[in-house]
Scaffold this motif. Structure first.
Motif, PDB file in Angstrom:
ATOM      1  N   GLU A   1     154.607  45.544  82.077  1.00 19.45           N
ATOM      2  CA  GLU A   1     155.237  44.049  81.966  1.00 19.45           C
ATOM      3  C   GLU A   1     154.098  43.055  80.327  1.00 19.45           C
ATOM      4  O   GLU A   1     154.261  42.199  80.520  1.00 19.45           O
ATOM      5  CB  GLU A   1     154.709  43.227  83.333  1.00 19.45           C
ATOM      6  CG  GLU A   1     155.906  43.164  84.687  1.00 19.45           C
ATOM      7  CD  GLU A   1     155.521  42.279  85.120  1.00 19.45           C
ATOM      8  OE1 GLU A   1     154.849  42.188  86.016  1.00 19.45           O
ATOM      9  OE2 GLU A   1     156.731  41.445  85.083  1.00 19.45           O
ATOM     10  N   SER A   2     152.531  43.523  80.472  1.00 24.10           N
ATOM     11  CA  SER A   2     151.664  43.620  79.696  1.00 24.10           C
ATOM     12  C   SER A   2     152.871  43.477  78.321  1.00 24.10           C
ATOM     13  O   SER A   2     152.369  42.538  77.351  1.00 24.10           O
ATOM     14  CB  SER A   2     151.019  44.028  79.517  1.00 24.10           C
ATOM     15  OG  SER A   2     150.431  43.930  80.350  1.00 24.10           O
TER      16      SER A   2
ATOM     17  N   TYR B   1     152.412  46.976  85.194  1.00 24.17           N
ATOM     18  CA  TYR B   1     151.539  46.325  84.740  1.00 24.17           C
ATOM     19  C   TYR B   1     151.231  46.633  83.352  1.00 24.17           C
ATOM     20  O   TYR B   1     151.273  45.369  82.850  1.00 24.17           O
ATOM     21  CB  TYR B   1     150.360  45.991  85.262  1.00 24.17           C
ATOM     22  CG  TYR B   1     149.927  45.561  86.815  1.00 24.17           C
ATOM     23  CD1 TYR B   1     150.783  43.678  87.041  1.00 24.17           C
ATOM     24  CD2 TYR B   1     149.608  45.647  88.303  1.00 24.17           C
ATOM     25  CE1 TYR B   1     150.497  42.740  88.141  1.00 24.17           C
ATOM     26  CE2 TYR B   1     149.994  45.105  89.122  1.00 24.17           C
ATOM     27  CZ  TYR B   1     150.220  43.452  89.102  1.00 24.17           C
ATOM     28  OH  TYR B   1     149.722  43.078  89.679  1.00 24.17           O
TER      29      TYR B   1
ATOM     30  N   GLY C   1     155.581  33.376  81.820  1.00 20.92           N
ATOM     31  CA  GLY C   1     153.861  34.364  80.959  1.00 20.92           C
ATOM     32  C   GLY C   1     154.403  34.300  79.517  1.00 20.92           C
ATOM     33  O   GLY C   1     153.551  33.903  78.699  1.00 20.92           O
ATOM     34  N   GLY C   2     155.122  35.449  78.567  1.00 18.98           N
ATOM     35  CA  GLY C   2     155.430  35.524  78.096  1.00 18.98           C
ATOM     36  C   GLY C   2     155.642  33.806  77.169  1.00 18.98           C
ATOM     37  O   GLY C   2     155.685  33.803  75.939  1.00 18.98           O
TER      38      GLY C   2
ATOM     39  N   LEU D   1     151.392  36.591  84.843  1.00 15.39           N
ATOM     40  CA  LEU D   1     151.300  38.669  84.884  1.00 15.39           C
ATOM     41  C   LEU D   1     150.410  38.318  85.976  1.00 15.39           C
ATOM     42  O   LEU D   1     151.648  39.681  86.477  1.00 15.39           O
ATOM     43  CB  LEU D   1     151.158  38.657  83.365  1.00 15.39           C
ATOM     44  CG  LEU D   1     151.031  40.292  83.031  1.00 15.39           C
ATOM     45  CD1 LEU D   1     152.867  40.222  82.813  1.00 15.39           C
ATOM     46  CD2 LEU D   1     150.455  40.643  82.476  1.00 15.39           C
ATOM     47  N   HIS D   2     149.985  38.591  85.820  1.00 13.89           N
ATOM     48  CA  HIS D   2     148.760  38.883  87.722  1.00 13.89           C
ATOM     49  C   HIS D   2     148.681  38.899  88.479  1.00 13.89           C
ATOM     50  O   HIS D   2     149.652  39.849  89.142  1.00 13.89           O
ATOM     51  CB  HIS D   2     146.869  38.916  87.335  1.00 13.89           C
ATOM     52  CG  HIS D   2     146.445  39.343  88.022  1.00 13.89           C
ATOM     53  ND1 HIS D   2     146.015  40.790  88.365  1.00 13.89           N
ATOM     54  CD2 HIS D   2     146.005  38.740  89.445  1.00 13.89           C
ATOM     55  CE1 HIS D   2     145.758  41.121  90.171  1.00 13.89           C
ATOM     56  NE2 HIS D   2     145.538  40.070  89.881  1.00 13.89           N
TER      57      HIS D   2
ATOM     58  N   THR E   1     160.278  41.153  90.595  1.00 13.50           N
ATOM     59  CA  THR E   1     159.481  41.627  89.889  1.00 13.50           C
ATOM     60  C   THR E   1     159.743  43.383  90.213  1.00 13.50           C
ATOM     61  O   THR E   1     159.755  44.549  89.455  1.00 13.50           O
ATOM     62  CB  THR E   1     158.067  41.845  89.967  1.00 13.50           C
ATOM     63  OG1 THR E   1     157.560  40.629  89.633  1.00 13.50           O
ATOM     64  CG2 THR E   1     157.594  42.442  89.581  1.00 13.50           C
TER      65      THR E   1
ATOM     66  N   GLY F   1     155.363  36.231  86.287  1.00 11.71           N
ATOM     67  CA  GLY F   1     156.042  37.581  86.008  1.00 11.71           C
ATOM     68  C   GLY F   1     155.570  37.509  84.635  1.00 11.71           C
ATOM     69  O   GLY F   1     155.603  36.538  83.651  1.00 11.71           O
ATOM     70  N   ALA F   2     156.315  39.061  83.548  1.00 16.33           N
ATOM     71  CA  ALA F   2     156.373  38.703  82.002  1.00 16.33           C
ATOM     72  C   ALA F   2     156.768  37.540  81.386  1.00 16.33           C
ATOM     73  O   ALA F   2     156.266  37.141  80.539  1.00 16.33           O
ATOM     74  CB  ALA F   2     156.484  39.887  81.624  1.00 16.33           C
TER      75      ALA F   2
ATOM     76  N   LEU G   1     155.367  40.983  77.087  1.00 14.50           N
ATOM     77  CA  LEU G   1     154.799  39.413  77.241  1.00 14.50           C
ATOM     78  C   LEU G   1     154.066  39.623  76.315  1.00 14.50           C
ATOM     79  O   LEU G   1     154.960  38.463  75.591  1.00 14.50           O
ATOM     80  CB  LEU G   1     153.616  39.651  78.070  1.00 14.50           C
ATOM     81  CG  LEU G   1     152.633  38.419  78.446  1.00 14.50           C
ATOM     82  CD1 LEU G   1     153.111  37.054  79.883  1.00 14.50           C
ATOM     83  CD2 LEU G   1     151.329  38.414  77.755  1.00 14.50           C
TER      84      LEU G   1
ATOM     85  N   GLY H   1     152.240  37.549  89.083  1.00 18.99           N
ATOM     86  CA  GLY H   1     153.549  38.361  89.447  1.00 18.99           C
ATOM     87  C   GLY H   1     153.994  39.843  89.989  1.00 18.99           C
ATOM     88  O   GLY H   1     155.068  39.759  90.534  1.00 18.99           O
TER      89      GLY H   1
END
Lengths: 311, 102
Positions: A284-285, A281, A219-220, A206-207, A139, A215-216, A288, A209
Motif C-alpha cells: 500500500e505504501s 502495508y 491517501g495517494g 494509509l495506516h 482493504t 487506504g492507499a 500510495l 486503512g
C-alpha cells in the motif's frame, strides 16, 4: 426521517446530473460535476460505504474536478470559441430524451425486481475476515482476495500516464499559463502549513486503512493534492524530461506489488498472496507513492517536474 | 420504500442523464462529463443493489467501485490529453461542426 434525507440526496444527484449535461456553459457543467461528486460522497456515507465516500471526495470530485478545470483552461486560452458548448438543442434532443426516459424506467424497473443474489462473495469475505491480518474488509478485498484487480488497476494508471504523454506529441502539452503569485509571503506560509499536513494525513489514511476507512487510494489523492499545490504556486515547474524521482515514483507500486507476488509464487504460496500485515502495508505504501506521482504528473500535464526558482 | 430502492431509482436516472449527454452534447468536454456521470450511476447501482439485503455492508462491490473510481480518473486524464491534441491539430473541440475537408 432518514428516508427523507435519502430522498433529498437522490433528488439532488439527479438534478445535478441533468445540470451537468444541459448547463448553459461548460464551466458551469464542470462546477456542477464537482458538486455532484461531493453529493455522491454523502450518498456513499449514507450507504455505509465510508471508504467510497473518502475515495469519491478525494479522487472523484477533487482530482477529476481539477483535471477538468485544467483541461477547460487550456481550451479557454485559445479563445472563447473553443469552449462554446454549441447549439442548445439538437434536432435529436426531443426523441432521444423520450428514449432515455424509457431506458431509465426499464432500468429502474428491472433493477428493483432483481432477486437478491444468493451465495454472493461478500458473505464469504465477512466470514473469512477474522483470519485476516487487516480488519477493514474493503482493504482485505483490494489486497488479499482480489489483489489481481488492484495490480492491474495500477497498470491502468501507468498506461494512462504513458498514453497521455504519447498523445501530447512532440510539441508537448499546451502551457498551463497559471498565474503564479509566488512572491506573496502568505503563499510560503500556507505551503509551510499545508504540505507537511497533507503528508501527515496521507500517512494516517494509509495506516488507518488496515482497520478503519482509508487506504492507499485515498491517501495517494491527498498527497497528490499537496503536489498539485506545489505546481500551482510555482514551487515545482514542468520539465520536458522526467527525473529519476518521477520515473521510479510512477512504477514503484507496480514493481513492489509484482515482486512480492513473484516471491510468494516462488515460495509456493500462490501468486499475490499476502504473507502478513507488513506486506499489505508495504504494497500500500508503494501504491500510495505511485498514485500520488501519477496524479501530479497527469494534473501538471508535464513529463517531469523540477524545483522552481525560489521567490 | 426502502433506502436501496430510492438509490436504485436515482442511479437509473443518473445513468439516463449520462446516456443523454453522451448522445446529445456537442462539445467533447461535455461528452466526457457525461461518460463520468454514466460511470457514477453504474457505481451507485452496484452498491445500492448490494445493500438491499440489509445486514453488514458487502465489501466486494465497494472494493470494485474504488477500483472503478480510479480507472475513471485515469480515463478522464487520458481523454483530456486526447482532446488537447485534437484541438491543437484541428482547432475544434466539438463534434457537431461539419467537416470541411472530407
Amino acid at each position: 426521517m432518514s428516508l427523507a434525507l435519502d430522498g433529498l440526496l437522490a433528488i439532488s444527484l439527479v438534478v445535478l446530473a441533468l445540470q451537468v449535461v444541459t448547463g448553459a456553459s461548460l464551466f458551469r457543467s464542470i462546477v456542477m460535476f464537482v458538486v455532484f461528486g461531493l453529493v455522491m460522497a454523502l450518498v456513499w456515507a449514507r450507504l455505509r460505504a465510508p471508504n467510497l465516500a473518502l475515495a469519491e471526495a478525494a479522487i472523484g470530485a477533487g482530482v477529476s474536478g481539477a483535471l477538468l478545470m485544467l483541461g477547460y483552461r487550456r481550451l479557454r486560452a485559445a479563445g472563447p470559441e473553443a469552449t462554446r458548448p454549441g447549439p442548445r438543442s439538437s434536432r435529436l434532443a426531443a426523441p432521444l430524451s423520450l428514449l432515455v426516459a424509457g431506458l431509465v424506467a426499464s432500468l429502474g424497473w428491472t433493477a428493483l425486481g432483481l432477486p437478491e443474489a444468493l451465495g454472493a462473495a461478500g458473505a464469504a469475505v465477512v466470514a473469512a475476515m477474522p483470519s485476516q491480518a487487516v480488519a477493514n474488509p474493503v482493504t482485505a478485498v483490494l489486497l488479499v482476495f482480489r489483489g489481481y484487480d488492484t495490480l492491474l488497476e495500477l497498470a491502468v494508471l501507468l498506461v494512462a500516464l504513458a498514453g497521455a504523454r504519447a498523445v501530447e506529441g512532440p510539441a508537448g502539452p499546451a502551457d498551463l499559463a497559471i498565474p503564479t503569485m509566488t512572491g506573496l509571503p502568505i503563499v510560503g506560509a500556507l505551503l509551510a502549513a499545508l504540505v507537511p499536513l497533507s503528508v501527515l494525513v496521507a500517512g494516517y489514511l494509509l495506516h488507518a486503512g488496515g482497520n478503519a476507512p482509508g487506504g492507499a487510494f485515498q491517501g495517494g489523492a491527498v498527497l497528490a493534492a499537496a503536489g498539485v499545490l506545489l505546481v500551482l504556486t510555482g514551487r515545482l515547474v514542468p520539465h520536458p524530461v522526467p527525473g529519476p524521482v518521477e520515473r521510479w515514483g510512477a512504477v514503484l507500486g507496480l514493481l513492489v506489488f509484482s515482486a512480492l507476488g513473484l516471491v510468494m509464487l516462488a515460495r509456493g504460496q500462490g501468486m499475490l498472496s499476502m504473507p502478513g500485515a507488513w506486506s499489505i502495508y508495504l504494497v500500500e505504501s508503494a501504491m500510495l507513492v505511485s498514485i500520488a506521482t501519477t496524479l501530479v504528473l497527469l494534473l501538471g500535464a508535464a513529463p517531469g517536474l523540477r524545483r522552481g526558482p525560489l521567490p | 420504500m426502502s433506502q436501496a430502492a430510492i438509490y436504485v431509482m436515482a442511479a437509473a436516472a443518473v445513468i439516463g442523464a449520462g446516456v443523454y449527454g453522451l448522445l446529445v452534447a456537442g462539445h467533447l468536454l461535455r461528452k466526457l462529463l457525461a461518460i463520468n456521470l454514466l460511470g457514477s450511476g453504474v457505481f451507485l447501482l452496484l452498491v445500492a443493489l448490494a445493500g438491499r439485503s440489509g445486514g453488514a455492508p458487502d465489501p466486494v462491490p465497494q472494493a470494485l467501485v474504488i477500483t472503478g473510481i480510479v480507472v475513471a480518473v485515469s480515463m478522464t486524464a487520458f481523454a483530456l490529453a486526447l482532446l488537447d491534441r485534437l484541438f491543437r491539430e484541428t482547432g475544434q473541440a466539438r463534434m457537431d461542426v461539419a467537416d470541411d475537408d472530407d
